[in-house]
Design an enzyme around this catalytic site. Structure first.
Site, PDB file in Angstrom:
ATOM      1  N   HIS A 179       0.821  -1.204   0.000  1.00  0.00           N
ATOM      2  CA  HIS A 179       0.000   0.000   0.000  1.00  0.00           C
ATOM      3  C   HIS A 179       0.862   1.265   0.000  1.00  0.00           C
ATOM      4  CE1 HIS A 179      -3.864  -2.096   1.630  1.00  0.00           C
ATOM      5  NE2 HIS A 179      -3.380  -2.651   0.534  1.00  0.00           N
ATOM      6  N   GLU A 226       0.662   4.009   1.726  1.00  0.00           N
ATOM      7  CA  GLU A 226       1.032   4.491   3.056  1.00  0.00           C
ATOM      8  C   GLU A 226       2.198   3.679   3.618  1.00  0.00           C
ATOM      9  OE1 GLU A 226      -3.491   4.759   2.487  1.00  0.00           O
ATOM     10  OE2 GLU A 226      -1.950   3.257   2.147  1.00  0.00           O
ATOM     11  N   CYS A 263      -5.977   1.431   5.212  1.00  0.00           N
ATOM     12  CA  CYS A 263      -6.550   0.178   5.683  1.00  0.00           C
ATOM     13  C   CYS A 263      -6.137  -0.041   7.146  1.00  0.00           C
ATOM     14  CB  CYS A 263      -6.072  -0.977   4.806  1.00  0.00           C
ATOM     15  SG  CYS A 263      -4.319  -1.405   5.036  1.00  0.00           S
ATOM     16  N   CYS A 301      -2.230  -0.482   7.446  1.00  0.00           N
ATOM     17  CA  CYS A 301      -1.497   0.786   7.300  1.00  0.00           C
ATOM     18  C   CYS A 301      -1.795   1.720   8.468  1.00  0.00           C
ATOM     19  CB  CYS A 301      -1.824   1.449   5.960  1.00  0.00           C
ATOM     20  SG  CYS A 301      -1.114   0.547   4.556  1.00  0.00           S
TER      21      CYS A 301
END
Length: 179
Positions: free
Chosen positions: A82, A84, A112, A115
């Protein structure tokens, strides 16, 4: 002279970061900022050395495109990192790890749960997003005292239209769009 406020400015940077995404299903960008200075960027995609997602590198994303997996499901099967997480890892890789304490994370999507846990663990105190995510960590972030701000995407619109223009016409365009 008109200038974007800090949240708009850094969200524009996250929008630019997402252009590097190689994910088949969703492009996300992230920026970590400390004292109004950008210290890291990230975008979602397969790890270095792994075939790009859009080239078939992630079987889970391929299954999602075929309609076999719904958004937010089977994330443990996804090979993409991801945005992040990539930004947070960049801080560790390039010696900015301590800089994340008290920092702000800008992301084009709400992070999410995984993260969100990472952001909390590295001391990020504020997260600014422009879109929701089905399995986000909103409650976890609140419980940890992280401020979550949802920026209206319309705040980006006037700036996105003037980026390719020269400075003089850009100033006029922003002025007229704010009237």
């Amino acid at each position: 002279m008109q200038r974007p406020d800090w949240d708009t400015y850094f969200m524009l940077q996250a929008e630019i970061a997402k252009l590097r995404s190689n994910c088949l299903t969703r492009h996300i960008g992230a920026v970590i900022v400390k004292e109004n200075r950008q210290i890291a960027t990230g975008y979602n995609g397969t790890p270095p050395g792994i075939k790009n997602c859009f080239e078939g590198g992630c079987p889970r994303c391929l299954a999602r495109v075929r309609g076999e997996v719904k958004s937010g499901e089977s994330l443990d099967r996804c090979l993409c990192t991801h945005a992040e997480a990539n930004a947070i890892m960049q801080c560790a890789m390039f010696g900015n790890a301590g800089s994340t304490r008290g920092a702000t994370l800008y992301s084009t999507f709400a992070p999410c749960i995984e993260c969100s846990k990472m952001a909390i663990s590295v001391g990020i105190k504020r997260i600014v997003v422009i879109a929701d995510y089905p399995e986000d960590g909103t409650q976890l972030l609140r419980d940890a005292g992280v401020e979550l701000v949802k920026l209206n995407p319309e705040k980006l619109s006037p700036w996105l239209t003037i980026i390719p223009q020269d400075p003089e016409s850009s100033a006029k365009a922003v002025s007229s769009s704010r009237k």
